[in-house]
Design a protein around this motif. Structure first.
Motif, short mmCIF file in Angstrom:
data_model
loop_
_atom_site.label_atom_id
_atom_site.label_comp_id
_atom_site.label_asym_id
_atom_site.label_seq_id
_atom_site.Cartn_x
_atom_site.Cartn_y
_atom_site.Cartn_z
N SER A 28 -44.80 143.51 11.28
CA SER A 28 -45.66 144.17 12.25
C SER A 28 -44.99 144.14 13.61
O SER A 28 -44.17 143.27 13.90
CB SER A 28 -47.02 143.49 12.30
N PRO A 29 -45.35 145.09 14.47
CA PRO A 29 -44.67 145.16 15.78
C PRO A 29 -44.83 143.88 16.58
O PRO A 29 -45.90 143.29 16.66
CB PRO A 29 -45.38 146.32 16.48
N GLY A 30 -43.71 143.46 17.18
CA GLY A 30 -43.74 142.34 18.10
C GLY A 30 -44.10 142.85 19.49
O GLY A 30 -43.85 144.01 19.82
N LYS A 31 -44.71 141.98 20.28
CA LYS A 31 -45.10 142.36 21.64
C LYS A 31 -44.19 141.65 22.62
O LYS A 31 -44.12 140.42 22.63
CB LYS A 31 -46.55 141.98 21.91
N ILE A 32 -43.50 142.43 23.44
CA ILE A 32 -42.64 141.87 24.47
C ILE A 32 -43.15 142.32 25.82
O ILE A 32 -43.26 143.51 26.09
CB ILE A 32 -41.17 142.27 24.27
N ALA A 33 -43.46 141.33 26.66
CA ALA A 33 -43.89 141.61 28.02
C ALA A 33 -42.65 141.57 28.92
O ALA A 33 -41.80 140.70 28.77
CB ALA A 33 -44.90 140.56 28.47
N ILE A 34 -42.55 142.54 29.80
CA ILE A 34 -41.42 142.60 30.73
C ILE A 34 -41.96 142.58 32.15
O ILE A 34 -42.79 143.41 32.52
CB ILE A 34 -40.57 143.86 30.48
N ILE A 35 -41.47 141.61 32.93
CA ILE A 35 -41.87 141.50 34.33
C ILE A 35 -40.66 141.86 35.18
O ILE A 35 -39.62 141.21 35.10
CB ILE A 35 -42.33 140.07 34.68
N VAL B 103 -49.46 137.06 30.18
CA VAL B 103 -49.62 135.87 29.33
C VAL B 103 -50.97 135.91 28.62
O VAL B 103 -51.06 135.54 27.44
CB VAL B 103 -49.46 134.57 30.16
N ASP B 104 -52.00 136.39 29.30
CA ASP B 104 -53.33 136.52 28.68
C ASP B 104 -53.31 137.44 27.46
O ASP B 104 -54.15 137.34 26.58
CB ASP B 104 -54.37 137.02 29.69
N LYS B 105 -52.34 138.34 27.40
CA LYS B 105 -52.22 139.29 26.27
C LYS B 105 -51.41 138.72 25.10
O LYS B 105 -51.17 139.42 24.12
CB LYS B 105 -51.60 140.60 26.77
#
Length: 185
Positions: free
Chosen positions: A9-16, A66-68
């Motif tokens: 399943s798709p991984g979630k990557i947050a980019i700041i 981070v909350d996501k």
């Protein structure tokens, strides 16, 4: 042997992104993942948020991401990584890894305890800023051996990267016998 990863399943990557002009770093990060078989929209999803040069926005952006519950956070500067690390600690989500780039002093910023062992889930690429600043001035003196003054324009005080850059430039200028003329905009 290359691991087949398209079935997960798709991984979630947050980019700041703190400094948007470093977008090429984010692009390189995404390209590297693509080269490894991580296809945007297929097995990886990116959520990109930018502070647009405003350091005070980083904490709110990091907290929101981070909350996501991302699988990973990529930060295009040490300041963005530090905001992410602090948000992770506040939320008690110490399992979320952080990858950072364009960082000059991860130990001084509090991103790592040492180069041997960061003491957390953060890792990344550093730039040797004092060395770079010295090389820039050395290059100028080689181009023009008669140079006596160098002007530097900077935009704010309180940004750790810029403060360190300015301090390194002052030290390097003195070592080359140059007068550094500083202009704050």
């Amino acid at each position: 042997q290359r691991k087949e990863i398209n079935h997960i399943s798709p991984g979630k990557i947050a980019i700041i992104e703190y400094l948007p002009f470093l977008g090429a770093t984010t692009g390189g990060f995404k390209k590297g993942l693509d080269d490894l078989g991580y296809r945007e929209g297929i097995n990886v999803v990116f959520e990109v948020k930018s502070a647009n040069f405003i350091i005070e926005k980083l904490d709110a952006i990091a907290t929101d991401l981070v909350d996501k519950n991302p699988d990973l956070i990529f930060a295009n500067t040490g300041e963005a990584a530090l905001a992410a690390l602090n948000a992770i600690r506040r939320a008690g989500k110490n399992h979320i890894p952080i990858v950072y780039a364009n960082t000059f002093d991860p130990i001084g910023l509090g991103l790592a305890q040492s180069f041997k062992s960061p003491g957390n889930n953060a890792t990344g690429v550093i730039n040797d800023l004092p060395l770079l600043q010295g090389k820039r001035l050395e290059f100028m003196t080689r181009i023009n051996p008669g140079i006596k003054k160098v002007g530097i324009v900077f935009s704010r005080v309180g940004d750790p990267f810029q403060d360190a850059s300015l301090a390194a430039m002052r030290e390097s200028a003195a070592s080359f016998g140059l007068v550094l003329k500083e202009y704050k905009i």
